[in-house]
Design an enzyme around this catalytic site. Structure first.
Site, PDB file in Angstrom:
ATOM      1  N   LYS A 243       0.830  -1.222   0.000  1.00 30.29           N
ATOM      2  CA  LYS A 243       0.000   0.000   0.000  1.00 30.29           C
ATOM      3  C   LYS A 243       0.858   1.263   0.000  1.00 30.29           C
ATOM      4  O   LYS A 243       0.591   2.197  -0.749  1.00 30.29           O
ATOM      5  CB  LYS A 243      -0.945   0.015   1.222  1.00 30.29           C
ATOM      6  CG  LYS A 243      -1.959  -1.124   1.224  1.00 30.29           C
ATOM      7  CD  LYS A 243      -2.998  -0.974   2.315  1.00 30.29           C
ATOM      8  CE  LYS A 243      -2.431  -1.083   3.719  1.00 30.29           C
ATOM      9  NZ  LYS A 243      -1.847  -2.419   4.019  1.00 30.29           N
TER      10      LYS A 243
ATOM     11  N   ARG B 213      -9.370   0.883   9.247  1.00 34.63           N
ATOM     12  CA  ARG B 213      -8.893  -0.470   9.516  1.00 34.63           C
ATOM     13  C   ARG B 213      -9.920  -1.292  10.278  1.00 34.63           C
ATOM     14  O   ARG B 213      -9.650  -2.432  10.630  1.00 34.63           O
ATOM     15  CB  ARG B 213      -7.594  -0.410  10.306  1.00 34.63           C
ATOM     16  CG  ARG B 213      -6.353  -0.491   9.404  1.00 34.63           C
ATOM     17  CD  ARG B 213      -5.154  -0.491  10.299  1.00 34.63           C
ATOM     18  NE  ARG B 213      -4.005  -1.186   9.818  1.00 34.63           N
ATOM     19  CZ  ARG B 213      -2.968  -0.603   9.226  1.00 34.63           C
ATOM     20  NH1 ARG B 213      -2.986   0.664   8.959  1.00 34.63           N
ATOM     21  NH2 ARG B 213      -1.914  -1.305   8.907  1.00 34.63           N
TER      22      ARG B 213
ATOM     23  N   ARG C 246      11.951  -6.146   4.883  1.00 32.31           N
ATOM     24  CA  ARG C 246      11.890  -4.689   4.681  1.00 32.31           C
ATOM     25  C   ARG C 246      12.845  -3.956   5.624  1.00 32.31           C
ATOM     26  O   ARG C 246      12.972  -4.301   6.793  1.00 32.31           O
ATOM     27  CB  ARG C 246      10.454  -4.207   4.945  1.00 32.31           C
ATOM     28  CG  ARG C 246      10.338  -2.680   4.897  1.00 32.31           C
ATOM     29  CD  ARG C 246       8.928  -2.214   4.721  1.00 32.31           C
ATOM     30  NE  ARG C 246       8.055  -2.564   5.834  1.00 32.31           N
ATOM     31  CZ  ARG C 246       6.736  -2.323   5.823  1.00 32.31           C
ATOM     32  NH1 ARG C 246       6.171  -1.786   4.769  1.00 32.31           N
ATOM     33  NH2 ARG C 246       6.006  -2.673   6.864  1.00 32.31           N
TER      34      ARG C 246
ATOM     35  N   ARG D 103      11.632  -2.163  11.128  1.00 31.20           N
ATOM     36  CA  ARG D 103      10.525  -1.731  11.987  1.00 31.20           C
ATOM     37  C   ARG D 103      10.229  -2.824  13.011  1.00 31.20           C
ATOM     38  O   ARG D 103      10.202  -4.012  12.650  1.00 31.20           O
ATOM     39  CB  ARG D 103       9.268  -1.497  11.123  1.00 31.20           C
ATOM     40  CG  ARG D 103       9.223  -0.130  10.490  1.00 31.20           C
ATOM     41  CD  ARG D 103       8.116   0.041   9.487  1.00 31.20           C
ATOM     42  NE  ARG D 103       6.812  -0.500   9.858  1.00 31.20           N
ATOM     43  CZ  ARG D 103       5.705  -0.358   9.119  1.00 31.20           C
ATOM     44  NH1 ARG D 103       5.747   0.302   7.974  1.00 31.20           N
ATOM     45  NH2 ARG D 103       4.563  -0.875   9.497  1.00 31.20           N
TER      46      ARG D 103
ATOM     47  N   ARG E 254      -0.183  -9.038  13.065  1.00 33.36           N
ATOM     48  CA  ARG E 254      -0.779  -8.063  12.125  1.00 33.36           C
ATOM     49  C   ARG E 254      -1.673  -8.765  11.114  1.00 33.36           C
ATOM     50  O   ARG E 254      -2.722  -8.248  10.728  1.00 33.36           O
ATOM     51  CB  ARG E 254       0.332  -7.292  11.393  1.00 33.36           C
ATOM     52  CG  ARG E 254       0.988  -6.250  12.275  1.00 33.36           C
ATOM     53  CD  ARG E 254       2.319  -5.825  11.727  1.00 33.36           C
ATOM     54  NE  ARG E 254       2.212  -4.952  10.574  1.00 33.36           N
ATOM     55  CZ  ARG E 254       3.235  -4.688   9.754  1.00 33.36           C
ATOM     56  NH1 ARG E 254       4.409  -5.236   9.964  1.00 33.36           N
ATOM     57  NH2 ARG E 254       3.069  -3.877   8.747  1.00 33.36           N
TER      58      ARG E 254
HETATM   59  P1  AMP Z   1       1.124   0.679   8.581  1.00 33.26           P
HETATM   60  O1  AMP Z   1       2.271   1.600   8.398  1.00 33.26           O
HETATM   61  O2  AMP Z   1      -0.125   1.106   7.849  1.00 33.26           O
HETATM   62  O3  AMP Z   1       1.489  -0.765   8.336  1.00 33.26           O
HETATM   63  O4  AMP Z   1       0.717   0.757  10.132  1.00 33.26           O
HETATM   64  C1  AMP Z   1       1.624   0.378  11.132  1.00 33.26           C
HETATM   65  C2  AMP Z   1       0.889   0.233  12.432  1.00 33.26           C
HETATM   66  O5  AMP Z   1       0.322   1.499  12.822  1.00 33.26           O
HETATM   67  C3  AMP Z   1      -0.283  -0.735  12.429  1.00 33.26           C
HETATM   68  O6  AMP Z   1       0.110  -2.080  12.592  1.00 33.26           O
HETATM   69  C4  AMP Z   1      -1.078  -0.219  13.621  1.00 33.26           C
HETATM   70  O7  AMP Z   1      -0.490  -0.582  14.826  1.00 33.26           O
HETATM   71  C5  AMP Z   1      -0.920   1.292  13.471  1.00 33.26           C
HETATM   72  N1  AMP Z   1      -1.992   1.864  12.628  1.00 33.26           N
HETATM   73  C6  AMP Z   1      -1.850   2.442  11.409  1.00 33.26           C
HETATM   74  N2  AMP Z   1      -3.035   2.841  10.943  1.00 33.26           N
HETATM   75  C7  AMP Z   1      -3.953   2.517  11.891  1.00 33.26           C
HETATM   76  C8  AMP Z   1      -5.350   2.648  11.992  1.00 33.26           C
HETATM   77  N3  AMP Z   1      -6.070   3.192  11.008  1.00 33.26           N
HETATM   78  N4  AMP Z   1      -5.952   2.211  13.128  1.00 33.26           N
HETATM   79  C9  AMP Z   1      -5.247   1.663  14.122  1.00 33.26           C
HETATM   80  N5  AMP Z   1      -3.931   1.488  14.082  1.00 33.26           N
HETATM   81  C10 AMP Z   1      -3.273   1.900  12.973  1.00 33.26           C
END
Ligand code: AMP
Length: 213
Positions: free
Chosen positions: A13, A88, A127, A160, A171
């Protein structure tokens, strides 16, 4: 044009959002990036979110919504945006609809990036991210020229915490439990466009352009 990107972690994404941003001149709003910035800046919200992120759990809705609201209130949003990582869960989808309605903004397309689990795990576990400019690399698919150093800004690359094995597993579970149902939510709204995201980024991007144009 306003776009929501939907799909499991590791579907690409973030990468596709950057390509869409450059191609269509849209804003890229990543709630994951906003949260990581809050942590790096040492804000109260960041410290509240940190533990959830590191375990691979969702951060409580109220914290993420606060960050998103701030971002959507910034001037220039009317040019169009790509929302990456939000919503989400069902509650967030409802909140987003209400928030956008207030601003008379409509989501035009929801791009659903589908990828298989072995590919997701390979992408996430390899990554590496630049601490300084957030550029993404991959230990085998897209290594930096100098081991551990960013090609663009010479910043240090790191893994990360949520890209470690235990967090990845969590996740994926969280995605299936809380997020995947949104595919139907947006299908019912007639906004869903599905794309096979099992390929390299340029090929997936061609697929995205094909369904959009
Ligand atoms: P991402 O960079 O989109 O993979 O997000 C990394 C982490 O940030 C996720 O695994 C969640 O812990 C948190 N996160 C990101 N977006 C959301 C969201 N919309 N709602 C809740 N947690 C989020």
């Amino acid at each position: 044009m306003n776009i929501v990107l939907l799909g499991p972690p590791g579907a690409g994404k973030g990468t596709q959002a950057k390509l869409l941003r450059e191609y269509f001149g849209l804003w890229h709003i990543s709630t994951g990036d906003l949260l990581r910035k809050s942590i790096a800046d040492g804000t109260k919200l960041g410290s509240q979110a940190k533990e959830f992120i590191e375990k691979g759990d969702l951060v409580p809705d109220n914290l993420v919504v606060e960050l998103l609201k701030e971002r959507l209130a910034q001037p220039g949003i009317e040019k169009g945006f790509i929302l990456d990582g939000f919503p989400r869960n069902d509650a967030q989808a409802g909140i987003l609809d209400a928030m956008l309605k207030k601003q008379a903004i409509v989501i035009d397309y929801v791009l659903y990036l589908e990828a298989d689990e072995p590919i997701i795990i390979q992408r996430l576990s390899g990554r590496r991210v630049c601490k300084n400019c957030q550029q993404n690399y991959h230990v085998t698919n897209m290594p930096s020229q100098k081991d551990g150093i960013c090609d663009t800004c010479s910043g240090l690359l790191y893994q990360r915490p949520d890209d470690r094995e235990e967090a990845i597993k969590n996740r994926l579970l969280v995605y299936l439990r809380d997020t995947k149902g949104l595919v139907d939510y947006y299908k019912k709204q007639g906004k869903l466009l599905k794309v096979d995201a099992n390929f390299d980024a340029p090929i997936v991007f061609d697929g995205l352009k094909k369904v959009l144009l």
